[in-house]
Design an enzyme around this catalytic site. Structure first.
Site, PDB file in Angstrom:
ATOM      1  N   THR A   9      -6.317  -0.493   7.288  1.00  0.00           N
ATOM      2  CA  THR A   9      -7.677  -0.978   7.532  1.00  0.00           C
ATOM      3  C   THR A   9      -7.887  -1.255   9.014  1.00  0.00           C
ATOM      4  O   THR A   9      -7.145  -2.042   9.613  1.00  0.00           O
ATOM      5  CB  THR A   9      -7.942  -2.262   6.734  1.00  0.00           C
ATOM      6  OG1 THR A   9      -7.738  -1.993   5.348  1.00  0.00           O
ATOM      7  CG2 THR A   9      -9.366  -2.749   6.958  1.00  0.00           C
ATOM      8  N   CYS A  56      -6.778  -8.886   2.941  1.00  0.00           N
ATOM      9  CA  CYS A  56      -7.969  -8.031   2.953  1.00  0.00           C
ATOM     10  C   CYS A  56      -9.249  -8.819   3.193  1.00  0.00           C
ATOM     11  O   CYS A  56      -9.817  -8.768   4.277  1.00  0.00           O
ATOM     12  CB  CYS A  56      -8.074  -7.260   1.629  1.00  0.00           C
ATOM     13  SG  CYS A  56      -6.853  -5.941   1.445  1.00  0.00           S
ATOM     14  N   VAL A  87       0.826  -1.207   0.000  1.00  0.00           N
ATOM     15  CA  VAL A  87       0.000   0.000   0.000  1.00  0.00           C
ATOM     16  C   VAL A  87       0.859   1.254   0.000  1.00  0.00           C
ATOM     17  O   VAL A  87       0.681   2.154  -0.823  1.00  0.00           O
ATOM     18  CB  VAL A  87      -0.944   0.012   1.219  1.00  0.00           C
ATOM     19  CG1 VAL A  87      -1.703   1.332   1.298  1.00  0.00           C
ATOM     20  CG2 VAL A  87      -1.922  -1.153   1.141  1.00  0.00           C
ATOM     21  N   THR A 118      -2.469  -4.292   9.025  1.00  0.00           N
ATOM     22  CA  THR A 118      -3.321  -4.564  10.192  1.00  0.00           C
ATOM     23  C   THR A 118      -3.843  -5.996  10.073  1.00  0.00           C
ATOM     24  O   THR A 118      -4.956  -6.213   9.597  1.00  0.00           O
ATOM     25  CB  THR A 118      -4.496  -3.569  10.278  1.00  0.00           C
ATOM     26  OG1 THR A 118      -5.081  -3.401   8.973  1.00  0.00           O
ATOM     27  CG2 THR A 118      -4.032  -2.226  10.782  1.00  0.00           C
TER      28      THR A 118
END
Length: 429
Positions: A123, A263, A20, A88
């Site tokens: 997230t 995710c 990211v 996360t």
């Protein structure tokens, strides 16, 4: 803030340079001055040499970028606009692991100054940014949000391996602690997001939006997986059913499969964790998670049953697993459910060989305890195509016949070889 960033009088910092963070940092560095911060010195050195440790970006992506890579707090202190993009994950009990985002908050708190902006992209569950991260920054900096610095949240939408839906082409959700911060954060992101931004009414709304994006996909895939289990008992091919149903204009075209990665298989647990803390036990979401987490065992069981029927001694049986990353054509092995398939097969004392053109053998051994197989055999009792990498799609019936016994099975998890395997038993979800 916006004009000073544009004039390079102030700098933007990205904390956490993984899948990211690095694309965000490089995109901004084409417009403004950027500091790329990561605690991993080895990764910093690779990026200083225009190498993406995640193997997502080409060397050219680093060209014409005003960016300095560092793990120094003193250098990070030069920035005035901070973007936190650390992972996360969840722990072994599927409980949110906030250690990376807490550590990143501590790092920002140590360098925060009056007038600075902090935007989280990691997230998290709704409320985490303001309830868990903010107090840490205020405590370490001695500053107060709103009066001394601004806070925002803009959920990442990076899709590894996807060259079409990139940072600049996906609408960016942005939020801020007040109207001023919302407008400024929106303008900053508009520098690099051509698709435009969506202004959420609050930080919690933006956090929740990210969570349900992947929860929705998880539940739809769970339905497909449950259907595949049912149809398998009826000797009906699920993909043929979906193909027929897909002729209706409003049928949603999801498919069964192994749900891993960082995710879809993770984010729903952040929402159910928060829900549980508020006294509500999520039912539908966790039911979907249970189905998807059980698909590795379902695949292994079907392969095992075929081997038992065709091999007197299971302990001498050999299985080839093709693909061990979490999805096609990427090197990312995080939360790969293929590892669960392999573990399940090994629990039955089967000999398991693994191949993958993208995965790193040392990383696999460190993360899951197995390595890629250097030499493949010609007498496999079963071949499982778990991840249909592009490199595998040129294989035909003869290629699979050459590496399997005459009574072997080709287990095609995603159904990409449907109708192409005739000389061996074929099975798919």
């Amino acid at each position: 803030m916006y004009s000073e960033l544009l004039e390079k009088k102030k700098k933007l910092a990205v904390i956490g340079l993984g899948y990211v963070g690095l694309p965000i940092a490089l995109e901004f560095a084409k417009k403004i001055s950027v500091i790329g911060f990561d605690i991993n010195q080895a990764r910093i050195e690779m990026m200083m040499n225009s190498i993406d440790p995640s193997k997502e970006l080409e060397k050219e992506a680093f060209n014409n970028c005003d960016i300095e890579f560092t793990n120094s707090l003193d250098k990070l202190r030069e920035a005035n606009f901070f973007i936190v993009a650390v992972p996360t994950p969840v722990d072994s009990n599927n409980v949110p692991d906030l250690v990376p985002v807490i550590k990143a908050s501590e790092t920002v708190g140590k360098v925060l100054k009056k007038g600075d902006y902090v935007v989280y992209e990691s997230t998290v569950y709704p409320g985490c940014t303001e309830e868990d991260c903010l107090p840490i920054m205020e405590s370490l900096s001695g500053l107060k949000m709103g009066t001394d610095f601004k806070l925002g949240y803009s959920p990442e939408r990076i899709n590894p391996g996807d060259k079409e839906h990139t940072l600049s082409s996906i609408i960016k959700v942005v939020s801020g602690c007040d109207e001023e911060s919302l407008d400024t954060i929106a303008k900053v992101y508009e520098l690099v997001v051509k698709a435009g931004v969506h202004k959420a009414s609050s930080i919690k709304v933006a956090e929740a939006a990210k969570i349900i994006e992947n929860t929705q996909r998880d539940l739809n895939i769970a339905l497909m997986n449950e259907l595949s289990i049912i149809f398998d008992k009826m000797n009906i091919n699920t993909f043929e059913v979906l193909e027929a149903a897909g002729t209706k204009w409003n049928f949603l075209k999801f498919q069964p499969g192994l749900v891993g990665g960082h995710c879809i298989g993770v984010d729903p647990y952040y929402l159910t964790y928060k829900s549980n803390k508020l006294g509500y036990d999520a039912q539908v979401i966790l039911a979907g998670r249970a189905i998807n987490d059980g698909m590795a065992a379902h695949v292994a069981k079907n392969v095992l049953q075929h081997i038992i029927q065709n091999n007197n001694d299971v302990k001498t049986a050999k299985v080839l697993v093709m693909g061990t990353t979490f999805k096609e054509n990427v090197s990312d092995i995080r939360n790969s459910k293929v590892a669960d398939v392999i573990k399940e097969l090994q629990s039955y004392s089967l000999q398991v060989h693994v191949t993958d053109p993208h995965a790193n053998s040392d990383e696999l051994h460190h993360e899951y305890g197995y390595r890629l197989s250097p030499d493949l055999s010609s007498d496999y009792d079963a071949v499982i195509i778990t991840v249909p990498h592009l490199a595998y799609l040129s294989m035909d019936d003869n290629a699979f016949a050459a590496i399997t016994k005459s009574n072997g099975i080709i287990a095609d998890v995603k159904g990409v070889y449907r109708g192409k395997i005739t000389s061996r038993k074929y099975w798919s979800l």
